[in-house]
Design a protein around this motif. Structure first.
Motif, PDB file in Angstrom:
ATOM      1  N   ARG A 131      21.426  49.962  19.222  1.00 40.71           N
ATOM      2  CA  ARG A 131      21.213  50.003  20.674  1.00 40.71           C
ATOM      3  C   ARG A 131      22.441  50.615  21.336  1.00 40.71           C
ATOM      4  NH1 ARG A 131      19.031  44.825  23.468  1.00 40.71           N
ATOM      5  NH2 ARG A 131      21.133  44.083  23.068  1.00 40.71           N
ATOM      6  N   LEU A 132      22.185  51.232  22.476  1.00 37.81           N
ATOM      7  CA  LEU A 132      23.206  51.985  23.183  1.00 37.81           C
ATOM      8  C   LEU A 132      23.295  51.514  24.626  1.00 37.81           C
ATOM      9  CD1 LEU A 132      24.935  54.518  22.459  1.00 37.81           C
ATOM     10  CD2 LEU A 132      23.076  55.881  23.372  1.00 37.81           C
ATOM     11  N   LEU A 133      24.511  51.433  25.167  1.00 38.72           N
ATOM     12  CA  LEU A 133      24.717  51.102  26.570  1.00 38.72           C
ATOM     13  C   LEU A 133      24.503  52.347  27.414  1.00 38.72           C
ATOM     14  CD1 LEU A 133      25.704  49.252  28.882  1.00 38.72           C
ATOM     15  CD2 LEU A 133      28.034  50.004  28.321  1.00 38.72           C
ATOM     16  N   LEU A 134      23.608  52.251  28.384  1.00 36.79           N
ATOM     17  CA  LEU A 134      23.341  53.362  29.299  1.00 36.79           C
ATOM     18  C   LEU A 134      23.401  52.872  30.741  1.00 36.79           C
ATOM     19  CD1 LEU A 134      20.328  55.050  27.467  1.00 36.79           C
ATOM     20  CD2 LEU A 134      22.698  55.861  27.535  1.00 36.79           C
ATOM     21  N   GLN A 153      22.606  55.929  37.479  1.00 35.42           N
ATOM     22  CA  GLN A 153      23.431  56.197  38.650  1.00 35.42           C
ATOM     23  C   GLN A 153      22.622  56.962  39.689  1.00 35.42           C
ATOM     24  OE1 GLN A 153      26.599  57.915  36.019  1.00 35.42           O
ATOM     25  NE2 GLN A 153      27.925  56.603  37.245  1.00 35.42           N
ATOM     26  N   PRO A 154      23.054  56.915  40.958  1.00 36.13           N
ATOM     27  CA  PRO A 154      22.323  57.664  41.976  1.00 36.13           C
ATOM     28  C   PRO A 154      22.218  59.139  41.598  1.00 36.13           C
ATOM     29  CG  PRO A 154      23.962  56.223  42.979  1.00 36.13           C
ATOM     30  CD  PRO A 154      24.184  56.186  41.501  1.00 36.13           C
ATOM     31  N   PRO A 155      21.091  59.776  41.835  1.00 35.75           N
ATOM     32  CA  PRO A 155      19.935  59.295  42.572  1.00 35.75           C
ATOM     33  C   PRO A 155      19.026  58.383  41.762  1.00 35.75           C
ATOM     34  CG  PRO A 155      19.551  61.556  41.904  1.00 35.75           C
ATOM     35  CD  PRO A 155      20.925  61.191  41.448  1.00 35.75           C
ATOM     36  N   GLY A 156      19.339  58.100  40.503  1.00 33.44           N
ATOM     37  CA  GLY A 156      18.631  57.080  39.764  1.00 33.44           C
ATOM     38  C   GLY A 156      17.416  57.483  38.986  1.00 33.44           C
ATOM     39  N   ARG A 157      17.221  58.756  38.743  1.00 29.08           N
ATOM     40  CA  ARG A 157      16.033  59.190  38.002  1.00 29.08           C
ATOM     41  C   ARG A 157      16.229  59.153  36.489  1.00 29.08           C
ATOM     42  NH1 ARG A 157      16.734  63.260  41.788  1.00 29.08           N
ATOM     43  NH2 ARG A 157      15.576  62.850  43.684  1.00 29.08           N
ATOM     44  N   SER A 158      17.476  59.277  36.036  1.00 29.64           N
ATOM     45  CA  SER A 158      17.752  59.352  34.600  1.00 29.64           C
ATOM     46  C   SER A 158      18.931  58.451  34.257  1.00 29.64           C
ATOM     47  CB  SER A 158      18.083  60.793  34.195  1.00 29.64           C
ATOM     48  OG  SER A 158      17.031  61.660  34.555  1.00 29.64           O
ATOM     49  N   TRP A 159      19.124  58.243  32.958  1.00 27.90           N
ATOM     50  CA  TRP A 159      20.179  57.369  32.462  1.00 27.90           C
ATOM     51  C   TRP A 159      21.277  58.188  31.805  1.00 27.90           C
ATOM     52  CZ3 TRP A 159      20.049  51.916  32.748  1.00 27.90           C
ATOM     53  CH2 TRP A 159      18.903  51.405  33.348  1.00 27.90           C
ATOM     54  N   GLY A 160      22.503  57.679  31.902  1.00 30.75           N
ATOM     55  CA  GLY A 160      23.644  58.381  31.332  1.00 30.75           C
ATOM     56  C   GLY A 160      24.630  57.427  30.688  1.00 30.75           C
ATOM     57  N   LEU A 161      25.713  57.979  30.219  1.00 28.98           N
ATOM     58  CA  LEU A 161      26.775  57.237  29.548  1.00 28.98           C
ATOM     59  C   LEU A 161      27.895  56.905  30.536  1.00 28.98           C
ATOM     60  CD1 LEU A 161      26.900  59.529  26.411  1.00 28.98           C
ATOM     61  CD2 LEU A 161      26.098  57.153  26.449  1.00 28.98           C
ATOM     62  N   PRO A 162      28.654  55.835  30.268  1.00 25.44           N
ATOM     63  CA  PRO A 162      29.828  55.574  31.092  1.00 25.44           C
ATOM     64  C   PRO A 162      30.805  56.742  30.955  1.00 25.44           C
ATOM     65  CG  PRO A 162      29.302  53.675  29.701  1.00 25.44           C
ATOM     66  CD  PRO A 162      28.445  54.815  29.249  1.00 25.44           C
ATOM     67  N   GLY A 214      26.341  48.598  42.206  1.00 22.21           N
ATOM     68  CA  GLY A 214      25.202  48.939  43.048  1.00 22.21           C
ATOM     69  C   GLY A 214      25.421  50.190  43.884  1.00 22.21           C
ATOM     70  N   GLY A 215      26.633  50.716  43.900  1.00 21.64           N
ATOM     71  CA  GLY A 215      26.930  51.940  44.629  1.00 21.64           C
ATOM     72  C   GLY A 215      27.037  53.115  43.676  1.00 21.64           C
ATOM     73  N   GLU A 216      28.099  53.091  42.853  1.00 17.91           N
ATOM     74  CA  GLU A 216      28.296  54.160  41.874  1.00 17.91           C
ATOM     75  C   GLU A 216      27.307  54.034  40.723  1.00 17.91           C
ATOM     76  OE1 GLU A 216      31.782  56.034  38.990  1.00 17.91           O
ATOM     77  OE2 GLU A 216      32.219  54.255  40.179  1.00 17.91           O
ATOM     78  N   VAL A 217      26.995  52.804  40.364  1.00 17.58           N
ATOM     79  CA  VAL A 217      26.045  52.535  39.279  1.00 17.58           C
ATOM     80  C   VAL A 217      24.985  51.575  39.796  1.00 17.58           C
ATOM     81  CG1 VAL A 217      25.770  51.584  36.964  1.00 17.58           C
ATOM     82  CG2 VAL A 217      27.832  52.881  37.523  1.00 17.58           C
ATOM     83  N   LEU A 218      23.723  51.969  39.623  1.00 15.76           N
ATOM     84  CA  LEU A 218      22.615  51.144  40.103  1.00 15.76           C
ATOM     85  C   LEU A 218      22.224  50.072  39.101  1.00 15.76           C
ATOM     86  CD1 LEU A 218      20.400  54.056  41.494  1.00 15.76           C
ATOM     87  CD2 LEU A 218      21.962  52.561  42.778  1.00 15.76           C
ATOM     88  N   GLU A 219      22.335  50.420  37.821  1.00 14.66           N
ATOM     89  CA  GLU A 219      21.830  49.528  36.776  1.00 14.66           C
ATOM     90  C   GLU A 219      22.473  49.897  35.451  1.00 14.66           C
ATOM     91  OE1 GLU A 219      17.317  48.324  35.255  1.00 14.66           O
ATOM     92  OE2 GLU A 219      17.589  50.022  36.604  1.00 14.66           O
ATOM     93  N   ALA A 220      22.697  48.892  34.594  1.00 14.94           N
ATOM     94  CA  ALA A 220      23.203  49.111  33.240  1.00 14.94           C
ATOM     95  C   ALA A 220      22.315  48.336  32.288  1.00 14.94           C
ATOM     96  CB  ALA A 220      24.650  48.642  33.107  1.00 14.94           C
ATOM     97  N   GLY A 221      22.128  48.866  31.088  1.00 14.64           N
ATOM     98  CA  GLY A 221      21.281  48.171  30.124  1.00 14.64           C
ATOM     99  C   GLY A 221      21.492  48.681  28.712  1.00 14.64           C
ATOM    100  N   TRP A 222      20.961  47.907  27.782  1.00 19.86           N
ATOM    101  CA  TRP A 222      21.004  48.255  26.362  1.00 19.86           C
ATOM    102  C   TRP A 222      19.655  48.804  25.958  1.00 19.86           C
ATOM    103  CZ3 TRP A 222      25.556  48.253  24.014  1.00 19.86           C
ATOM    104  CH2 TRP A 222      26.579  47.469  24.546  1.00 19.86           C
ATOM    105  N   PHE A 223      19.655  49.931  25.258  1.00 18.18           N
ATOM    106  CA  PHE A 223      18.422  50.593  24.876  1.00 18.18           C
ATOM    107  C   PHE A 223      18.439  50.939  23.392  1.00 18.18           C
ATOM    108  CE2 PHE A 223      18.920  51.286  29.348  1.00 18.18           C
ATOM    109  CZ  PHE A 223      17.647  51.090  29.853  1.00 18.18           C
TER     110      PHE A 223
END
Length: 161
Positions: free
Chosen positions: A46-49, A52-61, A126-135
């Motif tokens: 699993r990977l941490l992703l 971030q705004p605009p929030g359509r896709s996931w990225g790395l720290p 919640g500003g620079e990053v909207l959500e973080a999760g393990w995938f």
């Protein structure tokens, strides 16, 4: 002719030479990226992703290095700022290759790390990053193009070779 040009260049005072080089050579921004895996997950892992705004896709720290900041320090700082995951810079391993040059003018220094997801709280602002999760690497969400490219270089994600 080329030799004459070099001789002329090296006769210039150092500050002038540096200014000439800065005018001619492309400039790059340098960033640091952390690819963090769940140390408890079985294959494929699993990977941490981050989303971030605009929030359509996931990225790395990831983020730009501060002036004179060591890349591994920048990777650890960005990881903590964006996800709440705190790692000592010495716990990050330089990926091979360690640098990825992007066509649009920046260079990312890539670092790998692991933490146990079950005991590592994820905290976002919640500003620079909207959500973080393990995938799961077998079922990644929609990735930013740069994230897909970077992960592909290391044999992960939709662009893995």
């Amino acid at each position: 002719m080329r030799g004459v040009a070099y001789q002329t260049f090296y006769r210039l005072p150092h500050p002038v030479r540096r200014r000439v080089v800065r005018l001619i050579v492309p400039k790059y921004l340098v960033g640091a990226v952390a690819i963090i895996k769940d140390s408890e997950a079985a294959d494929p892992g699993r990977l941490l992703l981050l989303r971030q705004p605009p929030g359509r896709s996931w990225g790395l720290p990831a983020g730009l290095l501060k002036k004179a900041e060591a890349p591994e320090v920048g990777a650890a700082r960005e990881l903590a700022e964006e996800s709440g995951v705190v790692l000592d810079p010495t716990d990050l391993t330089p990926a091979t290759p360690n640098a990825v040059v992007h066509a649009k003018g920046w260079v990312d220094m890539i670092y790998l790390g692991q933490v146990p997801a079950s005991t590592t709280p994820l905290v976002v602002d919640g500003g620079e990053v909207l959500e973080a999760g393990w995938f799961s690497l077998a079922d990644l969400p929609r990735l930013t193009p740069n994230t897909a490219k970077v992960l592909g270089l290391y044999g992960m994600g939709p662009n893995a070779s």
